[in-house]
Design a protein around this motif. Structure first.
Motif, PDB file in Angstrom:
ATOM      1  N   GLU A   1      -3.528   1.467   0.009  1.00 30.83           N
ATOM      2  CA  GLU A   1      -2.424   2.089   0.739  1.00 30.83           C
ATOM      3  C   GLU A   1      -1.161   2.149  -0.108  1.00 30.83           C
ATOM      4  O   GLU A   1      -0.428   3.152  -0.091  1.00 30.83           O
ATOM      5  CB  GLU A   1      -2.148   1.334   2.038  1.00 30.83           C
ATOM      6  CG  GLU A   1      -1.062   1.990   2.878  1.00 30.83           C
ATOM      7  CD  GLU A   1      -0.859   1.320   4.228  1.00 30.83           C
ATOM      8  OE1 GLU A   1       0.028   1.770   4.975  1.00 30.83           O
ATOM      9  OE2 GLU A   1      -1.598   0.357   4.540  1.00 30.83           O
ATOM     10  N   GLN A   2      -0.897   1.090  -0.869  1.00 34.25           N
ATOM     11  CA  GLN A   2       0.314   1.085  -1.696  1.00 34.25           C
ATOM     12  C   GLN A   2       0.205   2.120  -2.828  1.00 34.25           C
ATOM     13  O   GLN A   2       1.199   2.739  -3.200  1.00 34.25           O
ATOM     14  CB  GLN A   2       0.550  -0.321  -2.265  1.00 34.25           C
ATOM     15  CG  GLN A   2       1.022  -1.328  -1.221  1.00 34.25           C
ATOM     16  CD  GLN A   2      -0.058  -1.668  -0.197  1.00 34.25           C
ATOM     17  OE1 GLN A   2      -1.255  -1.673  -0.515  1.00 34.25           O
ATOM     18  NE2 GLN A   2       0.352  -1.949   1.028  1.00 34.25           N
TER      19      GLN A   2
ATOM     20  N   GLU B   1     -13.075  -6.722   3.239  1.00 35.35           N
ATOM     21  CA  GLU B   1     -11.869  -6.926   4.016  1.00 35.35           C
ATOM     22  C   GLU B   1     -11.780  -6.065   5.278  1.00 35.35           C
ATOM     23  O   GLU B   1     -12.149  -4.911   5.285  1.00 35.35           O
ATOM     24  CB  GLU B   1     -10.636  -6.642   3.133  1.00 35.35           C
ATOM     25  CG  GLU B   1     -10.488  -7.586   1.955  1.00 35.35           C
ATOM     26  CD  GLU B   1     -11.206  -7.051   0.721  1.00 35.35           C
ATOM     27  OE1 GLU B   1     -12.171  -6.301   0.878  1.00 35.35           O
ATOM     28  OE2 GLU B   1     -10.785  -7.409  -0.375  1.00 35.35           O
TER      29      GLU B   1
ATOM     30  N   ASP C   1       2.143  -6.725  -7.125  1.00 32.73           N
ATOM     31  CA  ASP C   1       2.687  -7.263  -5.876  1.00 32.73           C
ATOM     32  C   ASP C   1       1.553  -7.783  -4.986  1.00 32.73           C
ATOM     33  O   ASP C   1       0.450  -7.217  -4.974  1.00 32.73           O
ATOM     34  CB  ASP C   1       3.452  -6.178  -5.103  1.00 32.73           C
ATOM     35  CG  ASP C   1       4.722  -5.730  -5.821  1.00 32.73           C
ATOM     36  OD1 ASP C   1       5.132  -6.415  -6.781  1.00 32.73           O
ATOM     37  OD2 ASP C   1       5.280  -4.685  -5.438  1.00 32.73           O
ATOM     38  N   ASP C   2       1.845  -8.823  -4.219  1.00 26.63           N
ATOM     39  CA  ASP C   2       0.832  -9.377  -3.309  1.00 26.63           C
ATOM     40  C   ASP C   2       0.345  -8.345  -2.299  1.00 26.63           C
ATOM     41  O   ASP C   2      -0.792  -8.419  -1.826  1.00 26.63           O
ATOM     42  CB  ASP C   2       1.393 -10.587  -2.562  1.00 26.63           C
ATOM     43  CG  ASP C   2       1.611 -11.782  -3.485  1.00 26.63           C
ATOM     44  OD1 ASP C   2       1.021 -11.798  -4.587  1.00 26.63           O
ATOM     45  OD2 ASP C   2       2.378 -12.691  -3.104  1.00 26.63           O
ATOM     46  N   SER C   3       1.186  -7.395  -1.969  1.00 23.41           N
ATOM     47  CA  SER C   3       0.842  -6.410  -0.936  1.00 23.41           C
ATOM     48  C   SER C   3       0.030  -5.240  -1.473  1.00 23.41           C
ATOM     49  O   SER C   3      -0.368  -4.352  -0.715  1.00 23.41           O
ATOM     50  CB  SER C   3       2.120  -5.860  -0.301  1.00 23.41           C
ATOM     51  OG  SER C   3       2.917  -5.207  -1.288  1.00 23.41           O
ATOM     52  N   PHE C   4      -0.261  -5.221  -2.785  1.00 22.74           N
ATOM     53  CA  PHE C   4      -0.885  -4.027  -3.380  1.00 22.74           C
ATOM     54  C   PHE C   4      -2.306  -3.807  -2.873  1.00 22.74           C
ATOM     55  O   PHE C   4      -3.073  -4.746  -2.663  1.00 22.74           O
ATOM     56  CB  PHE C   4      -0.906  -4.116  -4.905  1.00 22.74           C
ATOM     57  CG  PHE C   4      -1.567  -2.919  -5.540  1.00 22.74           C
ATOM     58  CD1 PHE C   4      -0.945  -1.677  -5.497  1.00 22.74           C
ATOM     59  CD2 PHE C   4      -2.825  -3.007  -6.122  1.00 22.74           C
ATOM     60  CE1 PHE C   4      -1.555  -0.545  -6.045  1.00 22.74           C
ATOM     61  CE2 PHE C   4      -3.437  -1.893  -6.670  1.00 22.74           C
ATOM     62  CZ  PHE C   4      -2.802  -0.664  -6.637  1.00 22.74           C
ATOM     63  N   GLY C   5      -2.643  -2.547  -2.695  1.00 24.66           N
ATOM     64  CA  GLY C   5      -3.990  -2.129  -2.334  1.00 24.66           C
ATOM     65  C   GLY C   5      -4.043  -0.612  -2.333  1.00 24.66           C
ATOM     66  O   GLY C   5      -3.131   0.061  -2.830  1.00 24.66           O
TER      67      GLY C   5
ATOM     68  N   LEU D   1      -9.112  -4.908   6.473  1.00 20.24           N
ATOM     69  CA  LEU D   1      -8.204  -3.813   6.135  1.00 20.24           C
ATOM     70  C   LEU D   1      -8.992  -2.627   5.612  1.00 20.24           C
ATOM     71  O   LEU D   1      -8.754  -1.492   5.986  1.00 20.24           O
ATOM     72  CB  LEU D   1      -7.199  -4.288   5.080  1.00 20.24           C
ATOM     73  CG  LEU D   1      -6.375  -3.186   4.394  1.00 20.24           C
ATOM     74  CD1 LEU D   1      -5.453  -2.540   5.415  1.00 20.24           C
ATOM     75  CD2 LEU D   1      -5.574  -3.757   3.239  1.00 20.24           C
TER      76      LEU D   1
ATOM     77  N   ASP E   1       1.073   5.391  -1.272  1.00 23.16           N
ATOM     78  CA  ASP E   1       2.531   5.519  -1.126  1.00 23.16           C
ATOM     79  C   ASP E   1       3.172   5.946  -2.444  1.00 23.16           C
ATOM     80  O   ASP E   1       4.061   6.801  -2.471  1.00 23.16           O
ATOM     81  CB  ASP E   1       3.143   4.198  -0.648  1.00 23.16           C
ATOM     82  CG  ASP E   1       2.885   3.931   0.822  1.00 23.16           C
ATOM     83  OD1 ASP E   1       2.734   4.900   1.587  1.00 23.16           O
ATOM     84  OD2 ASP E   1       2.828   2.741   1.214  1.00 23.16           O
TER      85      ASP E   1
END
Length: 525
Positions: free
Chosen positions: A329-330, A16, A323-327, A18, A333
């Motif tokens: 970075e999450q 990716e 969550d769809d946004s998980f990776g 990202l 956080d």
């Protein structure tokens, strides 16, 4: 903790954009910061998806806790934690922290298996827990007889190291082996057998035995010795402020866990989700802690139950992973918002309990005003987070009770068969895809009480577990190392639906005449 990276490997992320960005901004800065510590070598690698030449650290320290050699004294694992060799000259950014996690990615050919297990030492004549003085004699004996290097805190011996294996002490003297990263389950089991042989060779001469169970079955918390380790003193003072069972977790529990690799952020996410969804099944299959202070405690896994009221700021099922946004970075956080325990400076633990790592990154930590964290501080902070699955530069499966030696080989077999085989992993993700956060939490809450008999949808958890164990076996067969025999322990459990804890309760109410003392012989290593 077991160390999962291999020296000289490019922790390259192959997909990716990202990830490339995280690597480019985070890991390159990390190389700059870590250079001051003289703990890495730099080589150049071209990332296929970035198309740019850049420096990537190849760390001889491997992932996990950092060890440093000083003369003949070795400081390793989380006790003491990673040393404060780096003085941060500029503040870390969140990208540095993301890059640190991303640096764990490695190709499948370099995936390894790291197994850790804890056990209770006890005096064979009295069944009382080992005192620190006995533990020190045992550690010194193993060191001298089997050529392990000693790990010291001040003038106290608190562990041993040999190659990539380490022996450490939990707060109540629980004796932990953190295994080396190995390629096959045969090597895992051989390592466990070698360790138990060495420990028994010295311990038996001292009248000491070791018990494989998830919770101290006989003795009260105040009867457990306290190990002379600075971080545990800080934790002991803090735990009662954030939960009612934290001290029991520290002093009266034992676990077995396995640490496994991932090749990319996407692979990490899939394995993290599968691990969290299935963790209650692992808890049920290995449930082995039904006694407290000489009597049944109403649970099959008291160890698992204890984590529900230890410190909910740093434990649990992490619903945001789905969550769809998980990776990466999450997760950073999340970890930044977990209250701190300590900072390690000049061989001393500085109490920073309840404070914010975000404030630390801004140079506003009250216990260290004007000072900024380095990556060692971040690494140490990650070791103070205790969810059911934990992310460092590898994933830790944390849901199982300690048990006898065959189960120490079965736990990694279960997870390797699922997470290291693409077909089985995808099947698990398909099975669990429509499980709701409420259902996952319900399983987490009820399994410590009812195990495989926990109702789930139109059946019992046992029926899901049977399907999952079959997938694990299929995955091991496809690996081609003839490892399926290591699943025999859990195959029997899942076929009968009777957990190890229920077998112990049957013995307690029958053959043992309502005494827990025979468990010390039944589950003796």
């Amino acid at each position: 903790m077991a160390l999962m990276s291999q020296p000289g490997s490019s922790h390259c992320i192959h997909s990716e954009t990202l990830q490339c960005k995280a690597r480019h901004n985070g890991v390159n800065r990390m190389a700059h910061v870590m250079d001051a510590a003289k703990t890495k070598e730099i080589f150049f690698s071209t990332h296929p998806s970035c198309g740019s030449l850049k420096a990537v650290p190849s760390w001889s320290l491997d992932c996990g806790e950092v060890g440093q050699r000083r003369g003949q004294r070795v400081i390793v694992a989380a006790s003491p934690p990673t040393e404060d060799a780096v003085i941060a000259t500029e503040p870390l950014t969140k990208e540095d922290l993301v890059g640190y996690l991303a640096s764990g990615c490695k190709p499948k050919t370099q995936w390894r298996i790291g197994t850790e297990h804890e056990k209770f030492g006890f005096e064979i004549d009295t069944l009382r827990p080992m005192k620190y003085e006995q533990i020190a004699d045992l550690l010194n004996g193993i060191s001298e007889r089997f050529d392990w290097e000693k790990v010291m805190e001040g003038d106290k011996i608190i562990g041993l190291k040999q190659g990539k294996q380490s022996i450490s002490l939990e707060p109540g003297g629980q004796f932990e082996l953190s295994g080396a990263p190995v390629e096959t389950l045969h090597q895992t089991c051989a390592e466990v057998n070698s360790h138990l042989y060495q420990v028994k060779a010295v311990a038996e001469e001292m009248g000491i035995g070791f018990l494989g169970i998830g919770f101290q079955p006989k003795w009260k918390r105040e009867e457990i010795p306290v190990m002379p380790k600075g971080r545990y003193e800080i934790m002991r003072n803090y735990m009662p402020k954030v939960g009612s069972l934290g001290l029991d977790m520290m002093f009266r529990t034992c676990t077995v866990q396995v640490n496994l690799d991932f090749h990319s952020e996407a692979d990490m996410i899939r394995k993290f989700r599968a691990g969290l969804a299935l963790q209650p099944i692992a808890t049920a299959l290995f449930a082995n802690s039904p006694f407290t202070e000489g009597k049944p405690n109403g649970y099959l896994s008291m160890r698992s139950q204890i984590w529900t009221d230890t410190d909910n700021n740093r434990a649990g099922m992490l619903p945001f992973v789905f969550d769809d946004s998980f990776g990466f970075e999450q997760y950073v956080d999340y970890a930044l918002d977990v209250p701190m325990y300590f900072v390690y400076r000049k061989k001393k633990y500085i109490d920073c309990t309840g404070l914010s790592f975000r404030d630390f990154m801004a140079g506003k930590l009250p216990c260290l005003p004007g000072e900024y964290p380095n990556l060692n501080d971040w690494e140490n902070h990650l070791t103070t987070i205790f969810p059911e699955v934990r992310l460092k530069r590898y994933l830790e499966m944390r849901g199982a009770d300690g048990g006898p030696w065959r189960r120490l080989c079965a736990l990694p077999a279960f997870w390797v068969g699922i997470l290291y085989d693409e077909v089985s992993l995808q099947n698990v993700l398909d099975i669990t895809a429509d499980w709701t956060p409420q259902e996952r939490q319900m399983l987490r809450n009820k399994v410590p009480i009812s195990g495989l008999k926990t109702p789930f949808r139109d059946g019992l958890l046992k029926h899901v577990a049977q399907e999952v164990v079959k997938l694990a076996k299929d995955g091991l067969e496809r690996r081609g190392f003839k490892e399926t025999g290591f699943l025999n322990e859990v195959t029997e459990v899942v076929n009968t639906g009777v957990t190890p804890a229920e077998k112990l309760l049957e013995l307690y109410h029958g053959k043992w005449g309502q005494s827990v003392d025979p468990v010390f012989e039944e589950l003796l290593y």
